[in-house]
Each structure stands twice: as C-alpha cells, then as structure tokens.
Design a protein around this motif. Sequence first.
Motif, mmCIF file in Angstrom:
data_model
loop_
_atom_site.group_PDB
_atom_site.id
_atom_site.type_symbol
_atom_site.label_atom_id
_atom_site.label_comp_id
_atom_site.label_asym_id
_atom_site.label_seq_id
_atom_site.Cartn_x
_atom_site.Cartn_y
_atom_site.Cartn_z
ATOM 1 N N LEU A 5 -2.313 -25.056 33.650
ATOM 2 C CA LEU A 5 -2.543 -24.331 34.969
ATOM 3 C C LEU A 5 -2.078 -22.896 34.824
ATOM 4 C CD1 LEU A 5 -2.925 -24.173 38.016
ATOM 5 C CD2 LEU A 5 -0.724 -25.187 38.393
ATOM 6 N N VAL A 6 -2.770 -22.012 35.230
ATOM 7 C CA VAL A 6 -2.471 -20.410 35.012
ATOM 8 C C VAL A 6 -2.280 -20.070 36.630
ATOM 9 C CG1 VAL A 6 -3.155 -18.160 34.224
ATOM 10 C CG2 VAL A 6 -3.571 -20.076 32.936
ATOM 11 N N VAL A 7 -1.299 -19.717 36.572
ATOM 12 C CA VAL A 7 -0.865 -19.167 38.142
ATOM 13 C C VAL A 7 -0.345 -17.614 38.143
ATOM 14 C CG1 VAL A 7 0.455 -19.516 40.381
ATOM 15 C CG2 VAL A 7 0.054 -21.190 38.529
ATOM 16 N N ASP A 8 -1.139 -16.840 38.509
ATOM 17 C CA ASP A 8 -0.918 -15.178 38.783
ATOM 18 C C ASP A 8 -1.965 -14.547 39.821
ATOM 19 O OD1 ASP A 8 -0.950 -12.394 38.180
ATOM 20 O OD2 ASP A 8 0.365 -13.082 36.316
ATOM 21 N N ILE B 149 -7.187 -22.286 37.518
ATOM 22 C CA ILE B 149 -6.579 -21.024 38.112
ATOM 23 C C ILE B 149 -6.006 -21.138 39.381
ATOM 24 C CG2 ILE B 149 -6.858 -18.833 38.420
ATOM 25 C CD1 ILE B 149 -8.384 -18.516 35.796
ATOM 26 N N ALA B 150 -4.788 -20.718 39.533
ATOM 27 C CA ALA B 150 -4.480 -20.441 40.985
ATOM 28 C C ALA B 150 -3.986 -19.015 41.214
ATOM 29 C CB ALA B 150 -3.081 -21.479 41.305
ATOM 30 N N GLN C 17 -1.441 -22.482 46.389
ATOM 31 C CA GLN C 17 -2.617 -23.137 45.799
ATOM 32 C C GLN C 17 -2.015 -23.675 44.399
ATOM 33 O OE1 GLN C 17 -5.385 -20.220 44.158
ATOM 34 N NE2 GLN C 17 -7.074 -21.712 44.440
ATOM 35 N N ALA C 18 -1.158 -22.945 43.946
ATOM 36 C CA ALA C 18 -0.595 -23.378 42.508
ATOM 37 C C ALA C 18 -0.011 -24.886 42.753
ATOM 38 C CB ALA C 18 0.407 -22.679 42.178
ATOM 39 N N VAL C 19 0.773 -25.325 44.018
ATOM 40 C CA VAL C 19 1.512 -26.538 43.981
ATOM 41 C C VAL C 19 0.254 -27.377 44.286
ATOM 42 C CG1 VAL C 19 2.926 -27.971 45.583
ATOM 43 C CG2 VAL C 19 3.689 -25.621 44.922
ATOM 44 N N ARG D 232 -2.875 -32.188 42.102
ATOM 45 C CA ARG D 232 -4.176 -32.726 42.091
ATOM 46 C C ARG D 232 -4.745 -32.837 40.818
ATOM 47 N NH1 ARG D 232 -7.821 -29.224 45.399
ATOM 48 N NH2 ARG D 232 -8.778 -28.324 43.286
ATOM 49 N N GLU D 233 -4.209 -31.867 39.881
ATOM 50 C CA GLU D 233 -5.102 -31.649 38.566
ATOM 51 C C GLU D 233 -4.249 -32.445 37.402
ATOM 52 O OE1 GLU D 233 -7.945 -30.601 37.724
ATOM 53 O OE2 GLU D 233 -8.606 -30.129 39.698
ATOM 54 N N GLN D 234 -2.602 -32.401 37.882
ATOM 55 C CA GLN D 234 -1.818 -32.894 36.710
ATOM 56 C C GLN D 234 -2.092 -32.284 35.380
ATOM 57 O OE1 GLN D 234 0.914 -35.368 37.439
ATOM 58 N NE2 GLN D 234 0.225 -34.361 39.460
#
Length: 229
Positions: free
Chosen positions: A7-10, A32-33, A38-40, A45-47
């Motif tokens: 999970l990439v969060v930026d 991507i979030a 959205q990241a949480v 959801r995606e684990q």
Amino acid sequence: MSKEKILVVDDDVNICELLRLYIERDDYQVVIANDGEQAVELFNREQPDLVLLDIMLPKMDGWQVCKEIRKTSNRPIIMLTAKGELFDKILGLELGADDYIIKPFEAKEVIARIHAVLRRTSTSEEKEKVKEINWDKLSINLTNYELRVDGKYIDTPPKEMELLYYLASNPNKVFTRDQLLDKVWGFDYYGDSRTVDVHIKRLREKINGVSDQWSLKTVWGVGYKFDAK
C-alpha cells in the motif's frame, strides 16, 4: 502463491506512479491512497503486506494513520517523507514504524528496504516453527509477535519485539549499535544508530524492574546486552 501487496500512501500522484512502476516491476501488487482516510480504509479492506506511508497527508496525517493501523495490525510500515529532523524520526519509530526514508529518495533504495522488511516479517515455511524465548516473568513470542511480562500481554511494535528477541536469544553478549542495526534491521541504516537507543528506551519502559534475573543493560562506550543471571 499470490504476490505480496504494497500500500503506497502519498498525496503526490507523480510519486505514487513512480513507486508503482518500480514496485510492480519487482513483482509486487500495488494499491495507492492519496489521503490518510483513504489509506486506513484501503488498509482494512486490502490487508497489504507492507505500507509505504507519507507523513504530510490531507484529511489525516501519516502519524495518525500509523496509530490507526497499529491498533489492529503489526504489518510493517515504512515512513516516506521529506521531513528529516531527528524528532520526526523518533516519533515515527515510537508510533510503530519499521523504517524511515527521507525524500528525495532513490527508487532502488525503496525497493531494497521493502525487500529487507518483508524478509524479516515473512511467514514462509522455514519461519513457521514457533520462535519463543522465556525468561523469569518474560515471554517473547516472535511467531505471534506477543510479549508477555509477568503474565500480562504488552502491546509492542514489531521492531521492538525483534530487537528484544535478538538480545534475549544471546544473553550476556554485548552488541554495538551498528551490529544490532545489521542483525535486527537487516540493512545499513545509514549510520543513524540513535534508532537503537530509541527502541531500547521504549523496551525498558515496558520490562525493566520486573525481575532480578535479567535486565537490558547499557555497556557504556560499546552498546547493549541482555544481562541474565
């Protein structure tokens, strides 16, 4: 076996797409979030197997995202941020981050860090046997990442657990900070040996004074050891 998921969060779309390109090329899945909320949501959801997490995010900053994830999961988190001050590093580590990369970064470095962190947290067959060490009033289970002190479960970030497990597996042996970075972190931490000091401090707050049979000792001018009688 399915690909491991990152999970990439930026909030910077260009950075996200650059990371997606390199990470997918390395045969991982990428989600991507672009903001904290959205990241949480995507994490739950995606684990994902690992999170690359920026600090300066809209709606919910990276610190809060890290806190929310740590309420339910020990999945590894790499902080990815332009902030390079020592305070920011320490805060991220204390909140449970496993690594910290400062922008601007080389994509190859990010991939190397992902490899190192996932290698440590892998659930492959050779790591499925129970890894547990017991001392007086202390139980360190690295299979389930559970720390029990005097029978009570103590919530502990993964890196602290791995550091304590390594020291307790080698009682009365002194390790320098650089040796611990190499053995526990599994890669060159670019000389920031204060990372070890932060983790030792947090561990002492959890376990020191519980038993007179063992303790985390500082060997001044050298490093640290698990002192056992």
